[in-house]
Design a protein around this motif. Structure first.
Motif, short mmCIF file in Angstrom:
data_model
loop_
_atom_site.label_atom_id
_atom_site.label_comp_id
_atom_site.label_asym_id
_atom_site.label_seq_id
_atom_site.Cartn_x
_atom_site.Cartn_y
_atom_site.Cartn_z
N GLY A 185 3.21 101.49 33.97
CA GLY A 185 1.99 101.02 34.62
C GLY A 185 0.80 100.97 33.70
N CYS A 186 0.99 100.57 32.45
CA CYS A 186 -0.13 100.51 31.51
C CYS A 186 -1.08 99.37 31.86
CB CYS A 186 0.40 100.32 30.09
SG CYS A 186 -0.93 100.21 28.84
N PRO A 187 -2.38 99.64 32.00
CA PRO A 187 -3.34 98.57 32.31
C PRO A 187 -3.47 97.54 31.19
CG PRO A 187 -4.25 100.73 32.85
CD PRO A 187 -3.00 100.98 32.05
N PHE A 188 -2.98 97.85 30.00
CA PHE A 188 -3.06 96.90 28.89
C PHE A 188 -1.99 95.81 28.96
CE2 PHE A 188 -5.24 100.19 25.98
CZ PHE A 188 -6.48 99.69 26.31
N HIS A 189 -1.07 95.90 29.93
CA HIS A 189 -0.06 94.85 30.08
C HIS A 189 -0.74 93.50 30.32
CE1 HIS A 189 3.12 97.63 29.98
NE2 HIS A 189 3.34 97.82 31.28
N GLY A 190 -0.17 92.47 29.74
CA GLY A 190 -0.59 91.11 30.05
C GLY A 190 0.24 90.56 31.20
N ASN A 191 -0.10 89.38 31.65
CA ASN A 191 0.62 88.79 32.78
C ASN A 191 2.11 88.61 32.48
OD1 ASN A 191 -1.58 88.70 34.42
ND2 ASN A 191 -2.01 86.52 34.12
#
Length: 289
Positions: free
Chosen positions: A183-189
């Motif tokens: 669940g890293c907020p740095f993930h892209g779409n």
């Protein structure tokens, strides 16, 4: 770099360290197990798995101090914000430094003499040269072996990302999963879509976590310090299962004609925030808080 060392193209490593946040995708753990079994053990290179805890559990435990993730915030006045990023320092740097001190023979609180240090290899390729930086820690001196490698496809010194991919594929390691929290907020779409479409159980886990942290971490709420606003994992500041992760498809991105600033925005939206969470190598140059 582990494979290059095992094959003798780089000096033999004394050890490798993996900092486990406790919330990596299953594919990362499987990849690590294979690395250890097929590359590290035959070469006599120990892999140490270190941890400061489980970042997911810690965020939801009212009894546990939580080092905040960089969550996207919708402020009460309608403005946007972001929580301070402390997770890299707590769950990556801290356990790595602790293990290095043990390997050097100077566990905390013993001071490490100035002439005692470990050379720390970081896998920065030539096309990411700007990410190469020193650790700023006296007993950890950073080195970047890929920047000094010969034999790149274009004949220049230093390997590019494509050189690394070609090398791995030639050894039967064509797939190398990205190490990052589920669940890293740095993930892209693109990463969110892959999670949703290929790993539904991990996607459900991330969706559940996103809902659980809407009012901030459990410790803050339990201590009467609730978050002023609402927290989200996706940059749209919408619930993850409602976020527009299909907004920019790979085909649409390739056909877009924008200026350089628009291209950068599209890259971050599709591939993820350029900050990332790699220890000592965040692309933005901002230190982990």
């Amino acid at each position: 770099m582990l494979m290059l060392a095992a094959e003798g193209h780089l000096p033999k490593l004394d050890a490798a360290i993996f900092a486990d946040t406790g919330w990596e995708p299953r594919a990362v753990y499987e990849h690590l197990n294979r690395l250890e079994r097929e590359i590290a053990q035959p070469a006599g290179i120990p892999i140490y798995r270190v941890s400061s805890g489980n970042i997911r559990n810690d965020a939801l435990d009212p009894e546990h101090r939580f080092a905040s993730m960089p969550l996207f915030i919708k402020n009460p006045d309608g403005g946007d914000g972001m929580t301070r990023r402390q997770c890299t320092a707590e769950y990556k740097l801290k356990p790595i430094k602790k293990k290095v001190r043990q390997l050097l023979g100077y566990p905390h609180p013993r001071p490490v003499p100035r002439d005692v240090y470990a050379e720390q290899w970081i896998g920065i390729s030539r096309d990411e040269f700007g990410r190469a930086k020193d650790s700023g820690i006296q007993y950890l001196r950073s080195a970047f072996p890929l920047l000094d490698m010969d034999g790149g496809a274009d004949g220049r010194e230093g390997w590019t990302r494509n050189d690394c991919i070609r090398y791995l594929r030639s050894r039967g390691w064509g797939s190398t999963p990205k190490s990052a929290c589920i669940g890293c907020p740095f993930h892209g779409n693109a990463q969110w879509r892959q999670l949703r479409d290929e790993h539904p159980d991990e996607w459900a886990d991330a969706v559940d976590f996103d809902q659980a942290i809407r009012a901030g971490n459990a410790r803050g709420n339990a201590n009467g310090k609730p978050l002023l606003g609402e927290a989200y994992l996706h940059r749209s500041r919408l619930p993850l299962d409602q976020a527009p992760i299909d907004r920019v498809t790979a085909h649409e991105w390739g056909q877009q004609q924008t200026d350089i600033f628009g291209q950068i925005a599209d890259i971050e939206l599709e591939e993820g925030d350029p900050d990332g969470c790699s220890p000592w190598s965040c692309r933005s140059g901002r230190a982990a808080a």
